[in-house]
Design a protein around this motif. Structure first.
Motif, PDB file in Angstrom:
ATOM      1  N   LYS A   1       0.895  -0.896  -0.538  1.00 45.21           N
ATOM      2  CA  LYS A   1      -0.269   0.433  -0.244  1.00 45.21           C
ATOM      3  C   LYS A   1       0.956   1.126   0.196  1.00 45.21           C
ATOM      4  N   ARG A   2       1.873   1.567   0.337  1.00 44.72           N
ATOM      5  CA  ARG A   2       2.662   2.748   1.102  1.00 44.72           C
ATOM      6  C   ARG A   2       3.899   2.580   0.241  1.00 44.72           C
ATOM      7  N   ASP A   3       4.245   1.647  -0.745  1.00 42.26           N
ATOM      8  CA  ASP A   3       5.235   1.814  -2.091  1.00 42.26           C
ATOM      9  C   ASP A   3       4.573   1.743  -3.210  1.00 42.26           C
ATOM     10  N   HIS A   4       3.559   1.318  -3.201  1.00 43.64           N
ATOM     11  CA  HIS A   4       3.133   1.106  -5.056  1.00 43.64           C
ATOM     12  C   HIS A   4       1.563   1.408  -4.410  1.00 43.64           C
ATOM     13  N   GLY A   5       1.283   1.818  -3.402  1.00 47.57           N
ATOM     14  CA  GLY A   5      -0.120   2.221  -3.623  1.00 47.57           C
ATOM     15  C   GLY A   5      -1.313   1.405  -4.294  1.00 47.57           C
ATOM     16  N   LEU A   6      -0.642   0.124  -3.898  1.00 48.41           N
ATOM     17  CA  LEU A   6      -1.586  -0.600  -4.534  1.00 48.41           C
ATOM     18  C   LEU A   6      -3.520  -0.592  -3.733  1.00 48.41           C
ATOM     19  N   ALA A   7      -5.004  -0.913  -3.932  1.00 48.47           N
ATOM     20  CA  ALA A   7      -6.024  -0.333  -3.385  1.00 48.47           C
ATOM     21  C   ALA A   7      -6.722  -2.245  -2.638  1.00 48.47           C
TER      22      ALA A   7
END
Length: 234
Positions: free
Chosen positions: A121-127
């Motif tokens: 979530k933090r490094d790749h912004g995955l939902a």
């Protein structure tokens, strides 16, 4: 719905099988909820098929019903399927049950899982909430967990001392000593906790040990320096 042939690993192409020729197994005891099917469909749509399903000769499904239902919901026309060479029907049924059950026997290392999800979530912004793998409250707890804080608390607890571990025999000795010390402390109105009583026992032991050391250190006492040597000649 627009039909899509298939998506997946190149190595699985050799086993592509028309979905219309695959039949669900009425003996399969595994149930699939809509949430389950939707989450599997998201995985297939994003990652493609990465492992084949298993069918009997003739197309009866043995392993992979969730993926079959998900592929149908995506409009796929094919799935990669291998044909089992297990001959005995009872062995096929046992394999089907084992495949469903084995995944349930494992468990999560929650800290590793949490850290991996946090990094995604933090490094790749995955939902991650769109994966359908967890309820919102479960996912929130995993993503917001502060493991550094937990490590600090664990270190502080370790510095305060680990709990005393006793064998059954050792515990019986301690229980007898506690009961005896409670009798000696008397004062029926005063409730003495086990910790306080054990503390009293330790204080008595320390005093007795100190007294013993002092006695051994007195001139002429047994065990004092030179005490075992013969006196000077007359």
């Amino acid at each position: 719905m627009t039909k899509k042939v298939w998506k997946g690993s190149r190595d699985l192409r050799r086993w592509l099988t028309p979905i219309e020729g695959i039949v669900t197994n009425p003996r399969n005891a595994r149930l699939h909820t809509q949430r389950d099917v939707d989450a599997t469909a998201r995985s297939l749509d994003e990652h493609g098929q990465q492992k084949p399903i298993v069918v009997k000769p003739g197309g009866m499904l043995l392993v992979g019903e969730g993926r079959l239902l998900a592929a149908r919901s995506l409009g796929w026309t094919h799935l990669s399927a291998v044909v089992t060479d297990i001959d005995e029907e009872n062995e096929r049924t046992l394999y089907m049950i084992r495949d469903n059950r084995l995944a349930e026997l494992s468990s999560w290392h929650l800290e590793r899982l949490s850290r991996e999800l946090q990094a995604l979530k933090r490094d790749h912004g995955l939902a991650l909430e769109e994966t359908g793998l967890w309820e919102p409250s479960e996912l929130s707890a995993l993503i917001e967990a502060d493991w550094e804080m937990k490590e600090r608390k664990d270190r502080e607890a370790a510095e305060r001392g680990a709990p005393l571990m006793l064998t059954t025999g050792e515990r019986e000795v301690v229980d007898r000593a506690v009961a005896k010390m409670r009798e000696e402390l008397g004062d029926e109105k005063q409730e003495h906790s086990e910790g306080a009583v054990i503390g009293a026992i330790c204080r008595v032991f320390v005093v007795e040990a100190r007294n013993q050391d002092e006695m051994e250190g007195e001139p002429g006492s047994e065990g004092a320096a030179g005490g075992d040597q013969a006196g000077p000649p007359e």
